[in-house]
Write an enzyme that holds these catalytic residues in place. Structure first.
Site, PDB file in Angstrom:
ATOM      1  N   GLU A 115       0.870  -1.184   0.000  1.00 43.80           N
ATOM      2  CA  GLU A 115       0.000   0.000   0.000  1.00 43.80           C
ATOM      3  C   GLU A 115       0.901   1.227   0.000  1.00 43.80           C
ATOM      4  O   GLU A 115       2.128   1.116   0.032  1.00 43.80           O
ATOM      5  CB  GLU A 115      -0.943  -0.017   1.206  1.00 43.80           C
ATOM      6  CG  GLU A 115      -2.055  -1.053   1.066  1.00 43.80           C
ATOM      7  CD  GLU A 115      -3.054  -1.033   2.202  1.00 43.80           C
ATOM      8  OE1 GLU A 115      -3.051  -0.098   3.017  1.00 43.80           O
ATOM      9  OE2 GLU A 115      -3.843  -1.991   2.289  1.00 43.80           O
ATOM     10  N   HIS A 342     -10.644  10.161   7.321  1.00 45.58           N
ATOM     11  CA  HIS A 342     -10.514   8.712   7.492  1.00 45.58           C
ATOM     12  C   HIS A 342      -9.971   8.323   8.858  1.00 45.58           C
ATOM     13  O   HIS A 342     -10.382   7.323   9.435  1.00 45.58           O
ATOM     14  CB  HIS A 342      -9.584   8.190   6.396  1.00 45.58           C
ATOM     15  CG  HIS A 342      -9.369   6.708   6.409  1.00 45.58           C
ATOM     16  ND1 HIS A 342     -10.408   5.811   6.267  1.00 45.58           N
ATOM     17  CD2 HIS A 342      -8.234   5.955   6.549  1.00 45.58           C
ATOM     18  CE1 HIS A 342      -9.919   4.570   6.313  1.00 45.58           C
ATOM     19  NE2 HIS A 342      -8.613   4.628   6.498  1.00 45.58           N
ATOM     20  N   ARG A 377      -0.236   8.838   9.093  1.00 42.06           N
ATOM     21  CA  ARG A 377      -0.096   7.396   9.327  1.00 42.06           C
ATOM     22  C   ARG A 377       0.237   6.641   8.044  1.00 42.06           C
ATOM     23  O   ARG A 377      -0.366   6.884   6.997  1.00 42.06           O
ATOM     24  CB  ARG A 377      -1.404   6.845   9.913  1.00 42.06           C
ATOM     25  CG  ARG A 377      -1.427   5.340  10.029  1.00 42.06           C
ATOM     26  CD  ARG A 377      -2.639   4.860  10.783  1.00 42.06           C
ATOM     27  NE  ARG A 377      -3.886   5.116  10.101  1.00 42.06           N
ATOM     28  CZ  ARG A 377      -4.386   4.353   9.147  1.00 42.06           C
ATOM     29  NH1 ARG A 377      -3.721   3.290   8.714  1.00 42.06           N
ATOM     30  NH2 ARG A 377      -5.557   4.652   8.616  1.00 42.06           N
TER      31      ARG A 377
HETATM   32  C1  SIN Z   1      -7.379   1.133   3.074  1.00 41.45           C
HETATM   33  O1  SIN Z   1      -7.710  -0.032   2.934  1.00 41.45           O
HETATM   34  O2  SIN Z   1      -7.043   1.862   2.136  1.00 41.45           O
HETATM   35  C2  SIN Z   1      -7.399   1.725   4.428  1.00 41.45           C
HETATM   36  C3  SIN Z   1      -6.496   1.014   5.309  1.00 41.45           C
HETATM   37  C4  SIN Z   1      -5.910   1.975   6.296  1.00 41.45           C
HETATM   38  O3  SIN Z   1      -6.599   2.887   6.724  1.00 41.45           O
HETATM   39  O4  SIN Z   1      -4.720   1.846   6.590  1.00 41.45           O
END
Ligand code: SIN
Length: 505
Positions: A115, A342, A377
């Site tokens: 990610e 978020h 984060r």
């Molecule tokens: C996501 O799945 O993009 C969110 C996961 C996260 O907030 O780290």
């Protein structure tokens, strides 16, 4: 005098941090987990992407440490990050031992994805894009089967209880939202795992329960609350015209190759950062806002077209189904997205054992600020933090002596009689947070936001007590923390961008 219950550890919140903490309380000690609704209602339950930990043979906690510090824009607590990355892999192993159904590759090994901000593949996931739900389900089942753990649903936190002489936290007062009755739960240690504050924003990926109750109660009790200016805007929430709903389109889509494009198909992240779509989240969110401003469009698009629908459905079942509900076939259509609130990097200031500045009070997960996230984060570090610091809090409580006997200070409930329009106040709050404390801030905007906030606070004065009323008071309390912190932080850094200041990182 409310009904009273006693236990060793009181855990407020039944998301990942609360449940994992409970499972790490030494079994001779008894533990009560209290949740405002039920175990299916939390940010953890909705978490899609996964849990980041250096579990692949190519990876190393040192690399995870570096990536976390870079994403955190120089404001991480490096000692806490060291704990996170070193201890994280064994907590993930503990989840595997509990039979959390992590997704596996064709060789039967963990399927590990990437990610934003990660230089290596290190995100494990379950149910494709339902990591939170699959993990919480298993942990809740185990907790329910343990003789020393009791889960109480529909208990709304009113305030923390403190020892009259020592000032230690020795429990909390709750309202049973089904009956309206009040109950006090006394404990030798209290863990706040109450999640985030997303609902103070109009557009958020958070569920309705994310109203900052734990942080507000901790502040009323005198706990230090810190870094509230660092609000993470997830770059890719589904954009639906005429709706504030912000269904999350996981970053894992980009980890599996999805590109961010404008309406005409041009990629704009290529020039914005060397990691392009996989840059740290704050960088991607800002680039999207800038692209939207440049083009005048209300959204940009995620492109994962060209793959068979069956493949996408297997890897991202929740996202595929949600998009189809809105007529978007992600194997053929671009997905309209725009950033949405978020995650909160700040919270109740917490040490390496998740301890707050009030003895016997701990805070972990999104309601605590361990310092691991700094100013932004790193993706999928939140679930890891829930595990590591939830467990550490539990271990510390297990070693605590009983509190001194003595009187407890009970909070005085408001006695007003007015019935303000709570929905209207919440809508106005959402708008003012969105405009004054959004991804791009100006000093003037923050100051105006604070004036508007003060008006809403006045509107709530002398209001008749109810769950909705108290929740709204909590929302106003945490919003005030956010605005005050925005004003104090003069430089732009990580997720905090304030006009007219130089960007540190
Ligand atoms: C996501 O799945 O993009 C969110 C996961 C996260 O907030 O780290």
């Amino acid at each position: 005098m409310p009904a009273e219950l006693k236990c060793d550890a009181l855990i407020i919140g039944a998301g990942l941090a609360g449940l994992f903490a409970a499972l790490n309380i030494d079994p001779p000690l008894d533990c009560v987990i209290v949740t405002k609704e039920d175990v299916n209602t939390s940010n953890s339950w909705m978490a899609q992407g996964g849990i980041a930990a250096a579990v692949s043979p190519q990876d190393d906690p040192d690399y995870h440490y570096e990536d976390t510090l870079v994403a955190g824009a120089g404001l991480c607590d490096s000692e806490a990050v060291r704990v996170l990355v070193e201890e994280g892999p064994s907590d993930v192993e503990a989840l595997r031992a509990m039979e959390v159904p992590f997704d596996l590759n064709d060789d039967g090994e963990l399927h590990i994805t990437r990610e934003g901000g990660h230089t290596y593949k290190r995100v494990v996931h379950a149910g494709g894009d339902a990591t939170g739900r699959e993990t919480v389900k298993v942990l809740a089942q185990i907790a329910a089967s343990r003789g020393n753990i009791r889960i109480i649903p529909n208990f709304f936190l009113i305030d923390l209880l403190k020892h009259a002489d020592t000032g230690e936290c020795t429990g909390a007062l709750f309202m049973d939202t089904a009956s309206g009755a009040f109950s006090a739960i006394r404990a030798r240690g209290v863990i706040l795992a109450t999640g985030g504050i997303g609902r103070i924003y109009l557009r958020t990926t958070n569920p309705a329960v994310a109203t900052g109750d734990g942080i507000a109660a901790a502040r009323r009790a005198g706990a230090a609350v810190t870094r509230m200016e660092f609000i993470q805007f997830h770059p890719t929430a589904l954009y639906l015209p005429d709706s504030d709903s912000a269904f999350l389109i996981s970053e894992a889509l980009r980890g599996e190759g999805a590109k961010l494009v404008g309406r005409q198909g041009g990629r704009f992240m290529k020039n914005a950062h060397p990691l392009a779509e996989l840059a740290p989240r704050d960088v991607v969110a800002r680039a999207i806002f800038e692209e939207m401003a440049r083009t005048g469009e209300p959204c940009v698009f995620l492109d994962i077209t060209g793959r068979p629908l069956s493949e996408l459905r297997a890897r991202f079942p929740t996202i595929t189904a949600e998009c189809l509900k809105h007529g978007i076939d992600i194997s053929k259509d671009l997905i309209p997205v725009s950033p949405a609130q978020h995650y909160l990097m700040g919270g109740v200031a917490a040490g390496l054992r998740a301890q707050s500045n009030i003895r016997r009070l701990y805070a972990c997960g999104e309601s605590g600020c361990s310092g691991v996230h700094g100013a932004n984060r790193l993706a999928s570090n939140s679930m890891l933090e829930c595990l590591v610091f939830g467990r550490r809090a539990a271990e510390h409580i297990s070693g605590l002596p009983q509190p001194e006997p003595g009187a407890v200070v009970y909070p005085k409930l408001p006695e007003g009689t007015r019935e303000p329009d709570i929905q209207d106040i919440r809508r106005k709050l959402g708008e003012l947070c969105q405009s004054g404390a959004g991804a791009f801030r100006t000093r003037d905007g923050v100051e105006k936001g604070m004036e508007a906030l003060a008006e809403l606070e006045t509107d709530m004065e002398s209001a008749a007590f109810s769950k909705d009323m108290w929740e709204t008071v909590n929302m106003l309390t945490v919003a005030r923390c956010v605005f005050e912190a925005c004003l104090e932080r003069r430089e732009s850094v990580g997720a905090h961008t304030i006009d007219g200041s130089e960007r540190l990182m």
